[in-house]
Write an enzyme that holds these catalytic residues in place. Structure first.
Site, PDB file in Angstrom:
ATOM      1  CG  HIS A 139      42.835 -14.411 -48.615  1.00  0.00           C
ATOM      2  ND1 HIS A 139      42.121 -14.280 -47.447  1.00  0.00           N
ATOM      3  CD2 HIS A 139      42.863 -15.730 -48.893  1.00  0.00           C
ATOM      4  CE1 HIS A 139      41.741 -15.484 -47.034  1.00  0.00           C
ATOM      5  NE2 HIS A 139      42.175 -16.389 -47.888  1.00  0.00           N
ATOM      6  CG  HIS A 154      38.747 -17.866 -50.887  1.00  0.00           C
ATOM      7  ND1 HIS A 154      38.433 -19.175 -50.572  1.00  0.00           N
ATOM      8  CD2 HIS A 154      39.532 -17.410 -49.886  1.00  0.00           C
ATOM      9  CE1 HIS A 154      38.995 -19.489 -49.419  1.00  0.00           C
ATOM     10  NE2 HIS A 154      39.672 -18.444 -48.986  1.00  0.00           N
TER      11      HIS A 154
END
Ligand code: AMP
Length: 135
Positions: free
Chosen positions: A101, A99
Site C-alpha cells: 500500500h 501487495h
C-alpha cells in the site's frame, strides 16, 4: 490463481483504476482508500505474502514503489506517505495476493499511527534474546 480478486484484476476480468503496468507488476487505485491517492503495488505472479514473494524481484518492487510514491505525493499534494504491507489475517490482510500500500499522508490528517506500548528494559531484552535464538 482462481478466485483471487487481484489475479482477476490483472487479467482484466475485474475493472480497476490502473496507474502503472509492466511485465511483472500491476498498480492501481485502492477501491476503499485510506487517504486521497491510496495506491496498491501488486506483483502479477500470484504469491500470498512477503514470505513467498521472490527475493530477486524485490529491487524492482522498491524501485516502482519509490517512483509511484513520488508521483502520487506530487499529484495529491501530500506531505508524506506510508508504505505498508499486511501479511496474514491477524495483520489485517484481506486479499491474499501480496501487495504494498502507498498511502499519502497530510499534515494533521487525523490518521493515527499504531500506538506504541511502554515496556520495561527486561521485557525488551527477553523478547530480543528469544528472537535472536532463531537466527
Ligand atoms: P489488505 O488488507 O492489505 O489485504 O488490503 C487489501 C486492499 O485491497 C484493501 O485496501 C481494499 O480496499 C483493496 N481492494 C479490494 N478489492 C479491490 C478492488 N476490486 N479494487 C481495488 N482495490 C481493492
Amino acid at each position: 490463481m482462481n478466485g483471487c480478486v487481484f489475479c482477476n484484476i490483472i487479467k482484466g476480468e475485474i475493472p480497476c483504476k490502473k496507474i502503472y503496468e509492466d511485465n511483472d507488476f500491476f498498480c492501481f487505485m485502492d477501491i476503499k482508500p485510506i487517504s486521497k491517492g491510496h495506491v496498491l503495488v501488486v506483483p502479477k505472479k500470484h504469491c500470498e505474502n512477503i514470505l513467498d514473494f521472490p527475493t530477486e524481484a524485490s529491487k524492482r518492487l522498491v524501485e516502482i514503489t519509490k517512483k509511484l510514491a513520488t508521483i502520487v505525493v506530487k499529484a495529491v499534494g501530500a506531505d508524506g506517505f506510508n508504505v505498508g504491507m499486511n501479511n496474514g489475517k491477524a495483520a489485517g490482510q484481506a486479499v491474499f495476493h501480496a501487495h504494498l500500500h502507498i498511502i499519502p499522508r497530510f499534515d494533521n490528517d487525523g490518521l493515527s499511527s499504531w500506538p506504541g506500548k511502554d515496556v520495561t528494559e527486561e521485557e525488551l531484552n527477553f523478547i530480543k534474546d528469544k528472537i535472536v535464538t532463531f537466527l
